[in-house]
Design a protein around this motif. Structure first.
Motif, PDB file in Angstrom:
ATOM      1  N   GLY A   1      31.469  52.568  79.884  1.00  0.00           N
ATOM      2  CA  GLY A   1      31.550  51.182  79.454  1.00  0.00           C
ATOM      3  C   GLY A   1      32.648  50.972  78.435  1.00  0.00           C
ATOM      4  N   VAL A   2      33.106  49.735  78.342  1.00  0.00           N
ATOM      5  CA  VAL A   2      34.148  49.379  77.375  1.00  0.00           C
ATOM      6  C   VAL A   2      33.568  49.434  75.970  1.00  0.00           C
ATOM      7  CG1 VAL A   2      35.623  47.515  76.538  1.00  0.00           C
ATOM      8  CG2 VAL A   2      35.452  47.971  79.003  1.00  0.00           C
ATOM      9  N   LEU A   3      34.253  50.155  75.081  1.00  0.00           N
ATOM     10  CA  LEU A   3      33.883  50.192  73.665  1.00  0.00           C
ATOM     11  C   LEU A   3      34.652  49.156  72.876  1.00  0.00           C
ATOM     12  CD1 LEU A   3      33.762  54.057  73.057  1.00  0.00           C
ATOM     13  CD2 LEU A   3      31.837  52.478  72.818  1.00  0.00           C
ATOM     14  N   ARG A   4      35.989  49.171  73.033  1.00  0.00           N
ATOM     15  CA  ARG A   4      36.846  48.235  72.303  1.00  0.00           C
ATOM     16  C   ARG A   4      37.999  47.814  73.209  1.00  0.00           C
ATOM     17  NH1 ARG A   4      34.623  51.295  68.398  1.00  0.00           N
ATOM     18  NH2 ARG A   4      35.592  53.135  69.297  1.00  0.00           N
ATOM     19  N   PRO A   5      38.360  46.534  73.176  1.00  0.00           N
ATOM     20  CA  PRO A   5      39.524  46.072  73.936  1.00  0.00           C
ATOM     21  C   PRO A   5      40.775  46.038  73.071  1.00  0.00           C
ATOM     22  CG  PRO A   5      38.284  44.192  73.187  1.00  0.00           C
ATOM     23  CD  PRO A   5      37.586  45.420  72.624  1.00  0.00           C
ATOM     24  N   ALA A   6      41.921  46.175  73.709  1.00  0.00           N
ATOM     25  CA  ALA A   6      43.188  46.026  72.996  1.00  0.00           C
ATOM     26  C   ALA A   6      43.731  44.610  73.131  1.00  0.00           C
ATOM     27  CB  ALA A   6      44.209  47.021  73.548  1.00  0.00           C
ATOM     28  N   ARG A   7      42.989  43.758  73.843  1.00  0.00           N
ATOM     29  CA  ARG A   7      43.392  42.361  74.027  1.00  0.00           C
ATOM     30  C   ARG A   7      42.125  41.525  74.183  1.00  0.00           C
ATOM     31  NH1 ARG A   7      46.625  42.816  79.631  1.00  0.00           N
ATOM     32  NH2 ARG A   7      47.392  44.704  78.636  1.00  0.00           N
ATOM     33  N   PRO A   8      42.207  40.217  73.984  1.00  0.00           N
ATOM     34  CA  PRO A   8      41.018  39.380  74.142  1.00  0.00           C
ATOM     35  C   PRO A   8      40.443  39.491  75.553  1.00  0.00           C
ATOM     36  CG  PRO A   8      42.765  38.169  73.056  1.00  0.00           C
ATOM     37  CD  PRO A   8      43.384  39.450  73.548  1.00  0.00           C
ATOM     38  N   LEU A   9      39.131  39.450  75.632  1.00  0.00           N
ATOM     39  CA  LEU A   9      38.463  39.559  76.922  1.00  0.00           C
ATOM     40  C   LEU A   9      37.738  38.252  77.227  1.00  0.00           C
ATOM     41  CD1 LEU A   9      36.998  43.180  76.764  1.00  0.00           C
ATOM     42  CD2 LEU A   9      39.072  42.399  77.904  1.00  0.00           C
ATOM     43  N   GLU A  10      38.256  37.526  78.194  1.00  0.00           N
ATOM     44  CA  GLU A  10      37.648  36.271  78.634  1.00  0.00           C
ATOM     45  C   GLU A  10      37.120  36.468  80.054  1.00  0.00           C
ATOM     46  OE1 GLU A  10      37.162  33.416  77.081  1.00  0.00           O
ATOM     47  OE2 GLU A  10      38.216  33.867  75.191  1.00  0.00           O
TER      48      GLU A  10
ATOM     49  N   THR B   1      48.883  54.040  82.285  1.00  0.00           N
ATOM     50  CA  THR B   1      48.643  54.197  83.710  1.00  0.00           C
ATOM     51  C   THR B   1      47.837  53.024  84.251  1.00  0.00           C
ATOM     52  OG1 THR B   1      48.659  56.609  83.552  1.00  0.00           O
ATOM     53  CG2 THR B   1      47.535  55.647  85.460  1.00  0.00           C
ATOM     54  N   VAL B   2      48.265  52.494  85.380  1.00  0.00           N
ATOM     55  CA  VAL B   2      47.508  51.481  86.121  1.00  0.00           C
ATOM     56  C   VAL B   2      46.914  52.181  87.334  1.00  0.00           C
ATOM     57  CG1 VAL B   2      47.628  49.311  87.407  1.00  0.00           C
ATOM     58  CG2 VAL B   2      48.999  49.617  85.332  1.00  0.00           C
ATOM     59  N   LEU B   3      45.598  52.264  87.402  1.00  0.00           N
ATOM     60  CA  LEU B   3      44.952  53.031  88.465  1.00  0.00           C
ATOM     61  C   LEU B   3      45.401  52.591  89.854  1.00  0.00           C
ATOM     62  CD1 LEU B   3      41.248  53.381  87.215  1.00  0.00           C
ATOM     63  CD2 LEU B   3      43.098  55.060  87.071  1.00  0.00           C
TER      64      LEU B   3
ATOM     65  N   PRO C   1      33.661  58.253  72.740  1.00  0.00           N
ATOM     66  CA  PRO C   1      34.905  57.663  73.250  1.00  0.00           C
ATOM     67  C   PRO C   1      35.664  58.636  74.143  1.00  0.00           C
ATOM     68  CG  PRO C   1      34.680  57.296  70.884  1.00  0.00           C
ATOM     69  CD  PRO C   1      33.636  58.291  71.264  1.00  0.00           C
ATOM     70  N   ALA C   2      36.249  58.104  75.197  1.00  0.00           N
ATOM     71  CA  ALA C   2      37.125  58.905  76.039  1.00  0.00           C
ATOM     72  C   ALA C   2      38.416  59.199  75.298  1.00  0.00           C
ATOM     73  CB  ALA C   2      37.413  58.161  77.339  1.00  0.00           C
ATOM     74  N   ALA C   3      39.157  60.183  75.772  1.00  0.00           N
ATOM     75  CA  ALA C   3      40.461  60.490  75.194  1.00  0.00           C
ATOM     76  C   ALA C   3      41.357  59.258  75.296  1.00  0.00           C
ATOM     77  CB  ALA C   3      41.092  61.662  75.925  1.00  0.00           C
ATOM     78  N   ALA C   4      42.287  59.134  74.357  1.00  0.00           N
ATOM     79  CA  ALA C   4      43.187  57.981  74.334  1.00  0.00           C
ATOM     80  C   ALA C   4      43.902  57.844  75.676  1.00  0.00           C
ATOM     81  CB  ALA C   4      44.196  58.132  73.211  1.00  0.00           C
ATOM     82  N   GLU C   5      43.923  56.615  76.206  1.00  0.00           N
ATOM     83  CA  GLU C   5      44.526  56.357  77.505  1.00  0.00           C
ATOM     84  C   GLU C   5      45.998  55.958  77.355  1.00  0.00           C
ATOM     85  OE1 GLU C   5      43.145  56.911  80.283  1.00  0.00           O
ATOM     86  OE2 GLU C   5      40.978  56.900  79.964  1.00  0.00           O
ATOM     87  N   ASP C   6      46.767  56.195  78.425  1.00  0.00           N
ATOM     88  CA  ASP C   6      48.165  55.783  78.431  1.00  0.00           C
ATOM     89  C   ASP C   6      48.294  54.472  79.207  1.00  0.00           C
ATOM     90  OD1 ASP C   6      47.947  56.459  81.104  1.00  0.00           O
ATOM     91  OD2 ASP C   6      48.953  58.386  80.867  1.00  0.00           O
TER      92      ASP C   6
ATOM     93  N   PRO D   1      46.706  48.160  82.466  1.00  0.00           N
ATOM     94  CA  PRO D   1      46.759  49.615  82.218  1.00  0.00           C
ATOM     95  C   PRO D   1      45.474  50.101  81.571  1.00  0.00           C
ATOM     96  CG  PRO D   1      48.006  48.459  80.547  1.00  0.00           C
ATOM     97  CD  PRO D   1      47.615  47.415  81.564  1.00  0.00           C
ATOM     98  N   GLU D   2      45.230  51.379  81.683  1.00  0.00           N
ATOM     99  CA  GLU D   2      44.027  51.956  81.093  1.00  0.00           C
ATOM    100  C   GLU D   2      44.021  51.824  79.566  1.00  0.00           C
ATOM    101  OE1 GLU D   2      41.158  53.555  82.941  1.00  0.00           O
ATOM    102  OE2 GLU D   2      42.218  51.871  83.876  1.00  0.00           O
ATOM    103  N   SER D   3      45.198  51.695  78.971  1.00  0.00           N
ATOM    104  CA  SER D   3      45.288  51.538  77.518  1.00  0.00           C
ATOM    105  C   SER D   3      44.797  50.171  77.039  1.00  0.00           C
ATOM    106  CB  SER D   3      46.732  51.745  77.058  1.00  0.00           C
ATOM    107  OG  SER D   3      47.604  50.828  77.714  1.00  0.00           O
ATOM    108  N   ALA D   4      44.488  49.258  77.966  1.00  0.00           N
ATOM    109  CA  ALA D   4      44.037  47.919  77.574  1.00  0.00           C
ATOM    110  C   ALA D   4      42.652  47.932  76.949  1.00  0.00           C
ATOM    111  CB  ALA D   4      44.050  46.986  78.780  1.00  0.00           C
ATOM    112  N   VAL D   5      41.879  48.980  77.230  1.00  0.00           N
ATOM    113  CA  VAL D   5      40.536  49.080  76.648  1.00  0.00           C
ATOM    114  C   VAL D   5      40.260  50.530  76.260  1.00  0.00           C
ATOM    115  CG1 VAL D   5      39.554  47.140  77.937  1.00  0.00           C
ATOM    116  CG2 VAL D   5      39.445  49.432  78.910  1.00  0.00           C
ATOM    117  N   GLU D   6      39.415  50.689  75.259  1.00  0.00           N
ATOM    118  CA  GLU D   6      38.852  52.008  74.961  1.00  0.00           C
ATOM    119  C   GLU D   6      37.474  52.050  75.603  1.00  0.00           C
ATOM    120  OE1 GLU D   6      37.494  54.912  71.244  1.00  0.00           O
ATOM    121  OE2 GLU D   6      38.053  52.822  70.864  1.00  0.00           O
ATOM    122  N   ARG D   7      37.166  53.138  76.296  1.00  0.00           N
ATOM    123  CA  ARG D   7      35.893  53.238  77.005  1.00  0.00           C
ATOM    124  C   ARG D   7      35.168  54.520  76.625  1.00  0.00           C
ATOM    125  NH1 ARG D   7      36.046  56.808  81.384  1.00  0.00           N
ATOM    126  NH2 ARG D   7      38.110  57.381  82.194  1.00  0.00           N
ATOM    127  N   THR D   8      33.928  54.614  77.050  1.00  0.00           N
ATOM    128  CA  THR D   8      33.168  55.838  76.821  1.00  0.00           C
ATOM    129  C   THR D   8      33.642  56.927  77.773  1.00  0.00           C
ATOM    130  OG1 THR D   8      31.426  55.169  78.366  1.00  0.00           O
ATOM    131  CG2 THR D   8      31.136  54.552  76.058  1.00  0.00           C
TER     132      THR D   8
END
Length: 284
Positions: free
Chosen positions: A233-242, A39-41, A32-37, A211-218
């Motif tokens: 790649g996305v590991l876990r989302p913080a919201r539903p992904l449709e 930030t919107v790229l 996992p990458a470090a926890a994201e804040d 924001p980058e905090s919307a998902v946890e990525r590798t």
């Protein structure tokens, strides 16, 4: 490698994704990458979708090249894939239907990777149409001038994406912009063969402004269904992904922001490999 037939179990730590309302398997491994804040790229990067009428969604399906030019482009790209097959020892006919790529390659991982090594980057001179025509098409779609030249790495290339049916050939869910060389850009997906409502590129509308905090990525390249990729790649989302598949027709082009979450959706065609042109553009 074949994909599992069922999504990951609900008690796994993996995201339960849905594409056009249907659950899809998405098994991702990686540190996992470090926890994201928050930030919107795109708040600090060049947003080539900002002036487009599709700025909110982050993508649009637009008319392709006119007057037979798109068909000529697709024919030239098909011949490039036949050339790559011949180079790895597959004796394919001049009129070989490239949507049957999977029948020639099968599960020969070494030979498939040898094809991918050839098709992952071509000089623009290998296109059968002038690159300026595609630059004009994308410029009109986004409302500002762009060119097919990457100033981040000083190169001008295009890619052929090959996704066999029911194999783990597609990227994990990701943003291209997680790789610095693809920031500040705009992408196209142009169908060449086997691109259908069951196989075409999938994306999450509007996610380019998440924001980058919307998902946890590798932290680095992800392992997706056992296959290593260079993109995180996305590991876990913080919201539903449709996700949805915009599914451009053979005479259309999908233009989209590389800051959108996209990928993950397998080719569910029963018997057709999906081949597409991928090309990126930057502000001229």
């Amino acid at each position: 490698m074949s994909l599992p037939t069922n999504p990951a179990s609900p008690d796994s730590s993996l995201p339960q994704l849905r594409v056009d309302g249907q659950p899809v398997p998405h098994r991702v491994e990686g540190r996992p990458a470090a926890a994201e804040d928050n930030t919107v790229l795109l708040s600090s990067d060049v947003d080539l979708s900002a002036q487009a009428p599709w700025a909110t969604a982050g993508f649009a399906v637009v008319p392709g090249l006119p007057g037979g030019l798109q068909a000529a482009l697709q024919a030239g790209l098909a011949e490039l894939l036949r050339e790559a097959l011949r180079n790895v020892g597959c004796a394919v006919a001049p009129d070989f239907d490239i949507s049957q790529y999977h029948r020639v390659i099968g599960d020969d991982a070494q030979r498939h990777l040898a094809v991918i090594a050839q098709t992952k980057a071509y000089e623009l001179a290998r296109l059968r149409v002038a690159p300026a025509l595609l630059e004009a098409l994308v410029s009109a779609a986004c409302g500002q001038p762009v060119r097919a030249y990457n100033p981040n790495v000083q190169e001008a290339v295009f890619h052929l994406r090959i996704v066999r049916p029911h194999r783990a050939d597609q990227n994990p869910l990701h943003r291209d912009a997680w790789l610095p060389r693809y920031r500040h850009a705009l992408n196209i997906y142009l169908p060449v063969a086997g691109s259908t409502a069951q196989s075409s590129l999938a994306l999450v509308p509007g996610s380019h402004h998440w924001p980058e905090s919307a998902v946890e990525r590798t932290a680095g390249g992800a392992i997706f269904h056992g296959v290593p990729y260079t993109v995180p790649g996305v590991l876990r989302p913080a919201r539903p992904l449709e996700l949805m598949r915009p599914n451009p027709g053979p005479d259309e082009v999908l233009v989209f922001s590389p800051y959108l979450l996209h990928g993950a959706a397998a080719n569910l065609n029963p018997d057709a490999t999906r081949v597409s042109l991928e090309m990126r553009f930057w502000r001229a």
